[in-house]
Design an enzyme around this catalytic site. Structure first.
Site, mmCIF file in Angstrom:
data_model
loop_
_atom_site.group_PDB
_atom_site.id
_atom_site.type_symbol
_atom_site.label_atom_id
_atom_site.label_comp_id
_atom_site.label_asym_id
_atom_site.label_seq_id
_atom_site.Cartn_x
_atom_site.Cartn_y
_atom_site.Cartn_z
ATOM 1 N N HIS A 285 0.850 -1.188 0.000
ATOM 2 C CA HIS A 285 0.000 0.000 0.000
ATOM 3 C C HIS A 285 0.890 1.244 0.000
ATOM 4 O O HIS A 285 1.846 1.317 0.774
ATOM 5 C CB HIS A 285 -0.903 0.065 1.240
ATOM 6 C CG HIS A 285 -1.810 -1.104 1.427
ATOM 7 N ND1 HIS A 285 -1.371 -2.313 1.938
ATOM 8 C CD2 HIS A 285 -3.136 -1.262 1.171
ATOM 9 C CE1 HIS A 285 -2.389 -3.160 1.991
ATOM 10 N NE2 HIS A 285 -3.469 -2.554 1.527
ATOM 11 N N GLU A 310 -1.621 -8.854 -3.422
ATOM 12 C CA GLU A 310 -2.449 -7.678 -3.671
ATOM 13 C C GLU A 310 -1.564 -6.436 -3.695
ATOM 14 O O GLU A 310 -0.921 -6.091 -2.712
ATOM 15 C CB GLU A 310 -3.537 -7.525 -2.610
ATOM 16 C CG GLU A 310 -4.449 -6.331 -2.894
ATOM 17 C CD GLU A 310 -5.521 -6.157 -1.836
ATOM 18 O OE1 GLU A 310 -6.635 -6.672 -2.044
ATOM 19 O OE2 GLU A 310 -5.225 -5.521 -0.806
ATOM 20 N N ASP A 312 -2.025 -2.806 -3.776
ATOM 21 C CA ASP A 312 -3.217 -2.036 -3.427
ATOM 22 C C ASP A 312 -2.942 -0.533 -3.456
ATOM 23 O O ASP A 312 -1.905 -0.073 -3.918
ATOM 24 C CB ASP A 312 -3.713 -2.490 -2.052
ATOM 25 C CG ASP A 312 -5.211 -2.280 -1.868
ATOM 26 O OD1 ASP A 312 -5.839 -1.584 -2.691
ATOM 27 O OD2 ASP A 312 -5.761 -2.812 -0.891
ATOM 28 N N GLU A 695 -44.202 7.740 -83.803
ATOM 29 C CA GLU A 695 -44.738 8.198 -82.530
ATOM 30 C C GLU A 695 -45.812 7.222 -82.080
ATOM 31 O O GLU A 695 -46.358 6.459 -82.876
ATOM 32 C CB GLU A 695 -45.349 9.590 -82.667
ATOM 33 C CG GLU A 695 -44.365 10.704 -82.895
ATOM 34 C CD GLU A 695 -45.062 12.061 -82.840
ATOM 35 O OE1 GLU A 695 -46.009 12.213 -82.030
ATOM 36 O OE2 GLU A 695 -44.670 12.951 -83.603
#
Length: 854
Positions: A285, A310, A312, A695
């Site tokens: 962390h 982890e 984080d 015609e």
């Protein structure tokens, strides 16, 4: 008295306390050497020590011989006794002991028992306070509170599971088993190696995790610099096994993009193991410059967000190499909470995930929904050589969250290079195997191999919608019976590239498509499919034989070119062609340029399309101006005008709208598409050997009048002519020109003036071009079905001028005139008979002659 011996002065030799530190015998721990090479090195080193020892003994014997032979024995004894009385001998002993302590002190020296019962905390504290390296021998050392680590601490054990440091049952809440002394501003230079940390979470009861913040981990490093953690095992952890974080007991939540103060940095974690943790095995962390390698994290106690590894909140510049996880929620989770900066600039070099729920999970919580703010910090993850084996959620982690091999959410700048997912039980994962979702952007998945996920809905899924991913590159993917949809792209994904996808789907439960996209603008190439009924499904359209789609500027088989727009292309061309505007292209041309949208030049040279919707084909020195102008096989010419086309010409310039022109150095013919007019500078010829001008006329009774009958007018319509009546013409099948057919619509579809001329109105296009067009008749209903006169029985082609075949009786002679009886020519004074081609036949009742009608 004998001569004083010449004593040899020995140099100090290296530290050899291998029982304390491997650094004293480094070759034994050199992983580049084989076991035999290590043993040879050790034997050689010990032999060298033996040589020095033998020389010491020899020199000592010389001293003793000199003392004894010269009668100095009494003098030596007296000197030693005096030293003892004066305390000098004790000083010498203490000095030697102090020198030995430099090699390390054992916690048992300070009273530790290591018996698994006695509280050894004070022994640890005293040993650490000594300032010497501390050694933890074999045994289980119980402690009643956490062990604090000041700066410059060296703590080494007899090995994982041999030297165990464990919390006593009496320890209360909030304590970490081992942590650095200054939790606010940190410490530095800490070396930990070769022991087990047992958090003894069982003392707290079942299902207990941390009470908050970074408290109650087995090893907490807060705000520290230069920490080396090696061969540490963390078991039965209340919170984390090993936690590297910033200063303070509580994790800071200062908002996305705000970095917490006092990070830990320069951290090395190697050959460590974590198991039985309540939250994460090894975690970081708000710290930086961290290496985690060759570690194993597995089998957490609880079933919340329990990750093997982890990375984080606020972690950055972290490298994970060759680690392994098993039985966790996330094998590796790189993430952050919504009110904290995400982990960023993370590198993963090799990882094996075994039976984790989500082997690799990258996310920034609180930034997933369409109404959430875009993460400003979730960026830069590079992961290579990832292995996922049997991802599943048998234990029910995170309220039975769905398993994944990989999930990327809210991150941008993610590169996966080498990912293999394998299962031998397809029922373990039935939804999506790999997902890019929840506003993830700029992600690259390369070298992905998935095998065995035959019951899964999607192999790889870029989830769309209001919070879908975007800007995703998927390449070099091999799918072996993995996903009813091999690669699936949801709605709203504007930028996606899918290349080199190979899939086998013959073992899948109801396979659908190898590649499926909701939008119509993906880049797709290199698809190879076996067993999928559809190779590619794009915007609801199936392509069963493969598909190649490219977006953006495209150049191929071209030696040189100028600017190419992102929606333009140049192919098979040379010499500085430019397709500098959107939706324009140049094919097999040279020195040509498109400078307006929706223009094309092909097979041409030194040509330019300057207007929108322009086309130049097979021309040299051609220019197309304004809108919808074109030149085909027309050189040194310019088409200026709206819907103006030049064909097979040289050296002409045209103006006007809705015209087709041709000529050589001047205009020689023109087709007016707006008004239906044809102009030619020279002769217009017919295809028949005899031709007439005709015609359309309507019969008086609405019945068919057969070919060759002479007709007259009656109430504006025609019927067969009788003797003495004005003959206007012949029912003809050889007319070269026929007027009045009303071929395309009702003759009253547009308004006309009193002289039959068309009434025009001026209109302006969206691009500002003005032109005149016929004014529609408000009574005209374009929805009604119209049948042209040529398909209606009451309308007839009447030859009015020219050489026409006429029915005759037996009185008509070549070179004479004619009259009419019942529409059949008889001798008279009108016209001239050129020749009789079929003599009169009494049975048929007529012959045929060519009559010059004028």
């Amino acid at each position: 008295m004998s001569t004083k011996p010449e004593l040899k002065r020995f140099e100090q030799f290296g530290e050899i306390m291998v029982q304390l530190y491997e650094r004293y015998l480094p070759t034994a721990f050199d992983e580049s050497l084989t076991l035999l090479e290590k043993m040879n090195k050790i034997i050689h080193y010990l032999n060298e020590i033996g040589k020095v020892t033998n020389e010491l003994i020899e020199e000592w014997n010389k001293v003793m011989e000199w003392i004894l032979n010269d009668g100095l024995e009494d003098l030596v004894k007296e000197t030693l006794e005096r030293w003892y009385e004066e305390g000098k001998f004790a000083d010498l002993v203490i000095q030697v002991i102090d020198e030995l302590k430099q090699f390390g002190v054992s916690v048992k020296t300070y009273g530790a028992k290591g018996d698994g019962v006695t509280d050894d905390i004070k022994a640890f504290e005293k040993a650490i306070e000594s300032g010497f390296p501390v050694y933890v021998p074999y045994g289980t050392f119980m402690v009643s509170r956490g062990i604090k680590l000041p700066s410059n601490t060296v703590l080494t054990g007899a090995g994982k599971r041999n030297a165990v440091i464990k919390f006593m049952d009496s320890v209360g809440r909030g304590e970490s088993l081992m942590y650095n002394e200054n939790v606010t501003t940190g410490n530095e230079n800490i070396f930990l190696s070769s022991f087990t940390l047992d958090g003894n979470n069982k003392r707290l009861g079942q299902g207990i995790s941390g009470i908050g913040g970074s408290r109650e981990s087995n090893l907490s490093i807060r705000a520290c610099h230069n920490v080396y953690i090696r061969d540490i095992e963390a078991v039965d952890c209340t919170l984390h096994g090993i936690d590297i974080t910033c200063g303070g007991l509580d994790y800071p939540y200062l908002g996305d993009g705000t970095t917490a103060p006092n990070p830990s940095e320069n951290i090395w974690i190697e050959n460590c193991e974590a198991t039985g943790f309540g939250d994460d095995g090894i975690t970081t962390h708000h710290s930086q410059y961290i290496n985690i390698l060759n570690c194993y994290s597995h089998d957490p106690r609880l079933t919340a967000n329990c990750n093997g590894f982890e990375i984080d909140d606020g972690s950055r510049h972290v490298v994970l190499s060759n680690n392994r996880s098993k039985g966790c929620y996330g094998g590796i989770e790189i993430k952050a909470h919504g009110d904290a900066p995400a982990a960023y600039n993370i590198s993963v070099n090799g990882h094996m995930s075994v039976e984790d729920v989500r082997s690799y999970n990258f996310r920034h919580i609180g930034h997933h929904a369409a109404t959430d703010p875009q993460s400003v910090s979730a960026k830069n993850i590079v992961a290579s050589n990832l292995v996922s084996i049997r991802p599943n959620n048998k234990r029910g982690f995170q309220d039975n969250a769905t398993p994944r091999v990989l999930a990327v959410s809210a991150y941008y700048g993610v590169v996966i290079n080498g990912l293999t997912g394998y299962t031998d039980d397809p029922n373990l994962l039935t939804e999506t195997v790999v997902s890019v979702q929840f506003r993830a952007r700029n992600c690259s998945l390369n070298g992905v191999a998935l095998t065995g996920f035959s019951n899964s809905e999607n192999g790889i899924y870029v989830i769309g919608g209001s919070r879908g991913g975007d800007a995703v590159n998927i390449s070099n993917v091999t799918l072996n019976n993995s996903g009813r949809y091999g690669v699936s792209i949801g709605s709203g994904i504007e930028n996606v590239s899918i290349t080199n996808i190979s899939g086998i789907g013959d073992g899948i439960n109801s396979p659908v498509a190898l590649v499926s996209t909701i939008n119509s603008n993906p880049e797709i190439s290199g698809l190879s499919s076996i067993g999928y009924p559809t190779v590619a499904r794009v915007a609801g359209t199936d392509y069963n034989d493969g598909l190649t789609l490219f977006n953006g500027a495209f150049r191929a088989s071209t030696t040189s070119s100028g600017k190419i727009h992102s929606e333009g292309f140049i192919m098979g061309s040379t010499s500085g062609c430019e397709a500098s505007v959107s939706k324009s292209g140049i094919l097999t041309s040279s020195s040509s340029k498109t400078s307006s949208e929706r223009s094309l030049i092909a097979g041409s040279s030194t040509s330019e399309a300057t207007g929108t919707y322009n086309t130049i084909l097979g021309s040299l020195g051609a220019v197309a101006d304004e809108q919808f102008a074109g030149l085909i096989s027309a050189s040194q010419s310019r088409a200026s005008g709206n819907h103006n086309l030049i064909l097979s010409s040289y050296g002409i310039n045209t103006v006007g709208s809705y015209k087709v022109n041709g000529g050589f150095e001047k205009i020689n013919w023109e087709l007016d598409s707006l008004n239906g007019r044809i102009k030619a500078r020279d002769t217009v010829t017919g295809g028949n050997t005899w031709s007439d001008f005709a015609e359309y006329f309507e019969s008086l009774d609405g019945q068919v009048i057969e070919t060759g009958y002479l007709v007259t007018l009656d109430k504006g319509k025609i019927r067969k002519a009788e003797k003495g009546e004005k003959i206007i013409g012949v029912i003809s099948e050889t007319a070269g020109f026929v007027l009045g057919e009303s071929s395309f619509e009702w003759q009253g579809a547009v308004l006309k003036n009193e002289f039959g001329g068309i009434v025009y109105e001026e209109v302006t296009t969206e691009d500002g071009v003005k032109f005149k067009r016929p004014l529609p008749n408000p009574d005209f209903d374009p929805n009604k079905n119209y049948i042209p006169r040529s398909q209606r029985r009451e309308w007839h082609v009447v030859g009015l001028l020219g050489q026409i075949a006429v029915r005759i009786d037996d009185t008509v002679k070549q070179g004479q005139g004619i009259d009419a009886v019942g529409g059949v020519a008889t001798d008279g004074n009108n016209f001239i008979v050129k020749e009789i081609t079929t003599p009169y036949n009494k049975e048929k009742g007529y012959g045929v002659a060519i009559v010059l009608i004028k």
